[in-house]
Design a protein around this motif. Structure first.
Motif, PDB file in Angstrom:
ATOM      1  N   ARG A   8       0.852  -0.762   0.111  1.00  0.00           N
ATOM      2  CA  ARG A   8      -0.037  -0.020  -0.185  1.00  0.00           C
ATOM      3  C   ARG A   8       0.840   1.289   0.156  1.00  0.00           C
ATOM      4  O   ARG A   8       0.946   1.709  -0.686  1.00  0.00           O
ATOM      5  N   THR A   9       2.332   1.118   0.759  1.00  0.00           N
ATOM      6  CA  THR A   9       2.497   2.950   0.845  1.00  0.00           C
ATOM      7  C   THR A   9       3.779   2.937  -0.689  1.00  0.00           C
ATOM      8  O   THR A   9       3.946   3.368  -0.896  1.00  0.00           O
ATOM      9  N   ALA A  12       1.114   3.960  -2.779  1.00  0.00           N
ATOM     10  CA  ALA A  12       0.853   5.336  -2.421  1.00  0.00           C
ATOM     11  C   ALA A  12       1.394   6.547  -3.691  1.00  0.00           C
ATOM     12  O   ALA A  12       0.758   7.019  -3.870  1.00  0.00           O
ATOM     13  N   ALA A  51      -0.887   8.955   2.540  1.00  0.00           N
ATOM     14  CA  ALA A  51      -0.937   7.761   2.850  1.00  0.00           C
ATOM     15  C   ALA A  51       0.443   7.289   3.182  1.00  0.00           C
ATOM     16  O   ALA A  51       0.838   6.185   3.101  1.00  0.00           O
ATOM     17  N   TRP A  54       2.661   8.273   5.822  1.00  0.00           N
ATOM     18  CA  TRP A  54       2.739   7.772   7.214  1.00  0.00           C
ATOM     19  C   TRP A  54       2.812   6.352   6.601  1.00  0.00           C
ATOM     20  O   TRP A  54       2.948   5.844   7.787  1.00  0.00           O
ATOM     21  N   GLY A  55       3.008   5.548   5.488  1.00  0.00           N
ATOM     22  CA  GLY A  55       3.532   4.300   5.727  1.00  0.00           C
ATOM     23  C   GLY A  55       5.034   4.383   5.530  1.00  0.00           C
ATOM     24  O   GLY A  55       5.274   2.951   6.267  1.00  0.00           O
TER      25      GLY A  55
END
Length: 186
Positions: A8-9, A12, A51, A54-55
């Motif tokens: 996901r990181t 993103a 995102a 944050w990741g």
């Protein structure tokens, strides 16, 4: 099948670089002022950057890197507030606001954060730990040289660094798959 946090990181980060680039490039191609195209692409790009940053917190291994991550989070929060401000103003008035203070402060914090977070990513990303420094160089050019096209080139470097960082995160998340894909091409 759910994506892992690293995937996901990485996705993103790639999405952030691509969308912010597309919004900026659209602005340059169609007019010399922020437009609905920039709002439609740049605002989701900033959300993806939130995102991605944050990741990245899970990959940071040093104290200096964690401080840099927190500074990046503060910077991206300001960029997020700027995106919301632009979105609301465009919806209410049809015009992009002339106040870019949140944008400027956000990028200034991102510059400092990129410099500090880089060494904290060395263990997790290998040689790709330098990519935040490349992004910081792009930010420095963009915020200090308001000369067309140099300002825009600085932003393009920042955006390209985030795409490369996303690819690096994905490659470290799935090293065997990346190796198999490379060997399948040979």
């Amino acid at each position: 099948m759910a994506l892992s946090p690293g995937s996901r990181t990485g996705l993103a980060a790639i999405l952030a670089g691509v969308l912010i680039f597309a919004g900026q490039a659209g602005e340059l191609v169609f007019t010399n002022a922020p437009t609905a195209l920039w709002v439609a692409l740049g605002v989701p790009g900033i959300a993806a950057l939130v995102a991605a940053i944050w990741g990245l917190g899970g990959l940071v291994t040093t104290r200096t890197g964690r401080i840099g991550w927190r500074v990046c989070v503060a910077g991206v929060v300001l960029l997020g507030l700027f995106a919301v401000h632009v979105l609301v103003t465009v919806i209410l008035t049809g015009d992009v606001p002339g106040n870019f203070i949140l944008f400027g402060l956000g990028f200034l914090l991102l510059f400092v954060g990129h410099v500090l977070i880089a060494t904290g990513l060395r263990d997790g990303l290998g040689r790709a730990w330098v990519l935040p420094l490349v992004g910081a160089a792009g930010i420095l050019v963009a915020i200090t040289l308001d000369i067309d096209p140099i300002h825009d080139i600085g932003l393009f470097v920042f955006e390209a660094a985030w795409v490369a960082l996303g690819i690096a995160v994905l490659r470290t998340e799935h090293p065997c798959e990346a190796g198999n894909a490379a060997s399948a091409l040979v």
